[in-house]
Design a protein around this motif. Sequence first.
Motif, PDB file in Angstrom:
ATOM      1  N   PRO A  36      17.144  50.178  23.607  1.00 23.65           N
ATOM      2  CA  PRO A  36      15.897  50.918  23.411  1.00 23.65           C
ATOM      3  C   PRO A  36      15.641  51.225  21.934  1.00 23.65           C
ATOM      4  O   PRO A  36      16.571  51.405  21.163  1.00 23.65           O
ATOM      5  N   HIS A  37      14.365  51.263  21.591  1.00 24.55           N
ATOM      6  CA  HIS A  37      13.980  51.516  20.208  1.00 24.55           C
ATOM      7  C   HIS A  37      13.079  52.749  20.135  1.00 24.55           C
ATOM      8  O   HIS A  37      12.852  53.419  21.143  1.00 24.55           O
ATOM      9  N   ILE A  38      12.553  52.998  18.943  1.00 23.59           N
ATOM     10  CA  ILE A  38      11.763  54.219  18.729  1.00 23.59           C
ATOM     11  C   ILE A  38      10.507  54.237  19.610  1.00 23.59           C
ATOM     12  O   ILE A  38      10.033  55.300  19.999  1.00 23.59           O
ATOM     13  N   CYS A 226       2.135  54.237  31.364  1.00 19.33           N
ATOM     14  CA  CYS A 226       2.599  53.031  30.680  1.00 19.33           C
ATOM     15  C   CYS A 226       1.736  52.771  29.448  1.00 19.33           C
ATOM     16  O   CYS A 226       0.818  53.529  29.153  1.00 19.33           O
ATOM     17  N   THR A 227       2.026  51.706  28.748  1.00 14.46           N
ATOM     18  CA  THR A 227       1.294  51.428  27.517  1.00 14.46           C
ATOM     19  C   THR A 227       0.035  50.599  27.800  1.00 14.46           C
ATOM     20  O   THR A 227      -0.101  49.972  28.841  1.00 14.46           O
ATOM     21  N   LEU A 228      -0.857  50.620  26.801  1.00 14.59           N
ATOM     22  CA  LEU A 228      -2.209  50.069  26.978  1.00 14.59           C
ATOM     23  C   LEU A 228      -2.280  48.613  27.407  1.00 14.59           C
ATOM     24  O   LEU A 228      -3.247  48.196  28.039  1.00 14.59           O
ATOM     25  N   ARG A 258       0.600  52.276  22.504  1.00 15.35           N
ATOM     26  CA  ARG A 258       1.932  51.912  22.060  1.00 15.35           C
ATOM     27  C   ARG A 258       2.164  52.402  20.643  1.00 15.35           C
ATOM     28  O   ARG A 258       1.238  52.473  19.852  1.00 15.35           O
ATOM     29  N   LEU A 259       3.379  52.729  20.351  1.00 15.96           N
ATOM     30  CA  LEU A 259       3.713  53.113  18.981  1.00 15.96           C
ATOM     31  C   LEU A 259       3.985  51.863  18.138  1.00 15.96           C
ATOM     32  O   LEU A 259       4.767  51.002  18.534  1.00 15.96           O
ATOM     33  N   ASN A 260       3.301  51.765  17.018  1.00 13.04           N
ATOM     34  CA  ASN A 260       3.614  50.723  16.040  1.00 13.04           C
ATOM     35  C   ASN A 260       3.940  51.401  14.724  1.00 13.04           C
ATOM     36  O   ASN A 260       3.268  52.353  14.341  1.00 13.04           O
ATOM     37  N   SER A 267       9.622  44.757  18.975  1.00 12.98           N
ATOM     38  CA  SER A 267       9.785  44.155  20.287  1.00 12.98           C
ATOM     39  C   SER A 267      11.257  43.800  20.490  1.00 12.98           C
ATOM     40  O   SER A 267      11.954  43.398  19.556  1.00 12.98           O
ATOM     41  N   LYS A 268      11.727  43.990  21.718  1.00  9.06           N
ATOM     42  CA  LYS A 268      13.136  43.725  21.989  1.00  9.06           C
ATOM     43  C   LYS A 268      13.469  42.257  21.727  1.00  9.06           C
ATOM     44  O   LYS A 268      14.576  41.937  21.326  1.00  9.06           O
ATOM     45  N   ARG A 269      12.484  41.392  21.959  1.00  5.96           N
ATOM     46  CA  ARG A 269      12.717  39.970  21.717  1.00  5.96           C
ATOM     47  C   ARG A 269      13.032  39.727  20.239  1.00  5.96           C
ATOM     48  O   ARG A 269      13.988  39.037  19.889  1.00  5.96           O
TER      49      ARG A 269
END
Length: 745
Positions: A36-38, A226-228, A258-260, A267-269
């Motif tokens: 998981p990230h920020i 969830c996110t947009l 979503r947070l950018n 992205s996890k990828r």
Amino acid sequence: MNESKDFLHNIVDEDLKSGKYKKIITRFPPEPNGFPHIGHAKSICINFGIARDYNGHCNLRMDDTNPTKEDTSYVEALKDAVHWLGFDFGDNLYFTSNYFPKIYDYAVALIKMGKAYVDSLSEDEIREYRGSVTQPGKRSKYANRTILENLELFEKMKNGEFKDGVHVLRAKIDMSAANMKMRDPLLYRIRHANHFRTGDDWCIYPMYDFAHCLSDYVEGVSHSICTLEFENNRAIYDWVLDSLELEPPRPYQHEFARLNIDYTVMSKRKLLELVKGGIVSGWDDPRLPTIAGYKRRGYTPQSVLNFCDQIGVAKANSMVNVSQLEFCIRDDLNKKVPRALCVLEPLKVVIENYDGYEEIDAPYYQEDAPKRGSRKLPFSREIYIERSDFMENPPKNYFRLTPKQSVRLKHAYIISCKEVVKDSSGNILELKANYYPESKSGQDTSGIKVKSAIQWVSAKEAKKVEIRLYDRLFSCEIPEGIEDINPNSLKVIKDAFIEPAVIAQKPDERFQFERQGYFYADPIDYSDEKPVFNKIVGLKDSWNKKTKTTKHIQKDKALHVEGTVAPMSEEEKILFDRYTKELDLNDEISNTIARDKQLSDFYEEALSPDCNPASIANIIANEVARELKQTNKLKFNAKQISQLAKLVDDGTISNKISKQVFEEMVKTGENPVKIVQDKELTQINDPAKISAIIDEIIAKNPDNVSKFKAGNAKLLGFFVGQVLKATGGKANPKVVNNLVAKSLK
Ligand code: ATP
Ligand code: MG
């Protein structure tokens, strides 16, 4: 929670009011296919935050419907992230894979209703038949299969009778729907792969659009946030739950932005690419925006929570400046962590007129210094200072050590340079210096003026440590991936020196290394033999100066982030540097003074060796600045301001009274010491005097005393207030606080 509610809280309020739900249940539903990230932290804060705010609960659900990419190590990292942020899912840890049998039954039910069919087009044909935004799609001929045929085929799919990709199960909705997601979306696909939880039990796996809404329903979720990017999937979410005619209440989906963050990939990828490619040392590399990375670097959970709170919840996508996150870390650590001395690039200094050894008591904190502890700093003939704190041919405005300019060793003595020792090629090997015995910090009678205090360590007692300095992993604002890596994002210093007290501490502690930044003992590599410290963040934002970012950050929330105003001139920058690094002022005050020539001149004049630079700066950035706005002729001078600061520093008057003295100085230009004498404003520190007043007040307020004793703790404030009032604000508030608490016991 923010004072003004976000739109999600408003929705929950309405749903509770209308009686739609009795209990609020949310979920955080990550796919365990990466750390998981920020961005996940934001989602965790929202989902767990709403559950907490409404006395509900939040499930942690692993959305594990893709067997080829998922793994238990990711599950553990996700659990850990939630805990680290301070949230608790208790027993509510779920896996979509637990619902595979149920979800299968729901699919069978849809088939029986004639609302789902087994399609046998190839992947390419399915794409082609779907049409485009301007063109309606075309339904597959297999959509005409009978219910019986569909049931048989679907069962055979489940039993492993077909290869991957031969058939899929699709919802029968509308191949010409304007929302392309509704053109007979896929519900199930065949995947002969081993699943990390269900092993080989299944070879068909439900698609996100089918599994997600049903998992929410099964868990009794009320608000599925969830996110947009899932906005268009909402129609499928509703279609599935409504078509199955489930018993209410059912969950509803709500989307947020979503947070950018700039200079960051999220992205996890892409993160996986960096990890797999060996570009970083692992998922917990301190340069990654993963929770594991933050944790290892030394970020505090509180600072990440504060950040998530500051950026808020919005419905429109935006880019947040990474300096806002760094601001939150700094802001959280500033008051919390002890200070220590560490020299990164050592230059030896031999103090030729010093022979003995002593230990100097130095406070760990600048505010409330004595109370919060101190440590012993060994001082001896040979010390190290920072190489950059000495210059043989200094430019103008260089305030540190030079052959002609003395400097203070923080907490210790003033030294001056006698000789510069060089090798044959002119490199400086060491300095020979003299110290001034009368100049010891706190009892300085030497009368020598210096312009800054630098860090140092005693050569013999100092301990060698490894320091890892981190910079941003990417050098461009909106990085794509590996091609945008900042080649200087990690710098390892193998032989820095640190004062021994820091080493004696346990790991998992954070420090401010004076003038360097905030540091954290690396939780993995630190050992007594080889101490390793990670730089958490610098003392101030060094990037905003290098780059002019005018991104659409949410300015309303980020106004106090430095760098969003006009750039400083070269001169102002030098002053700002001096204030923050050498004089240890906070960014805000430094900014105010550095940007105003009148104030900075006044400040330089007011600086005095026997009083804390921060105390003077405080008065100048607030009181003096305000006064200057109203008049251009001050009645008081810089020297008087430093006298006033000293009165506060040594406890002669309280902070509150200092304002009163200042007002008097504005009017009369009188010396503050005299004002305090004439008006008898000296702070009352004597416990005997204060106790006598407390006793009187207790005697006068028997009702409040009994209320306090019955548990109304708020009344402590009442008594403290009364005592302060009775002394005209002269009683030392800390002493009063202590004594009142004791007297009321
Ligand atoms: P990524 O694209 O990084 O792989 P994801 O959306 O695929 O992220 P999931 O594991 O599916 O990751 O996400 C779990 C939850 O976290 C989802 O509800 C998702 O909306 C949320 N989430 C993921 N990234 C962000 C982000 N950048 N900002 C806010 N929420 C996010
Ligand atoms: Mg995803």
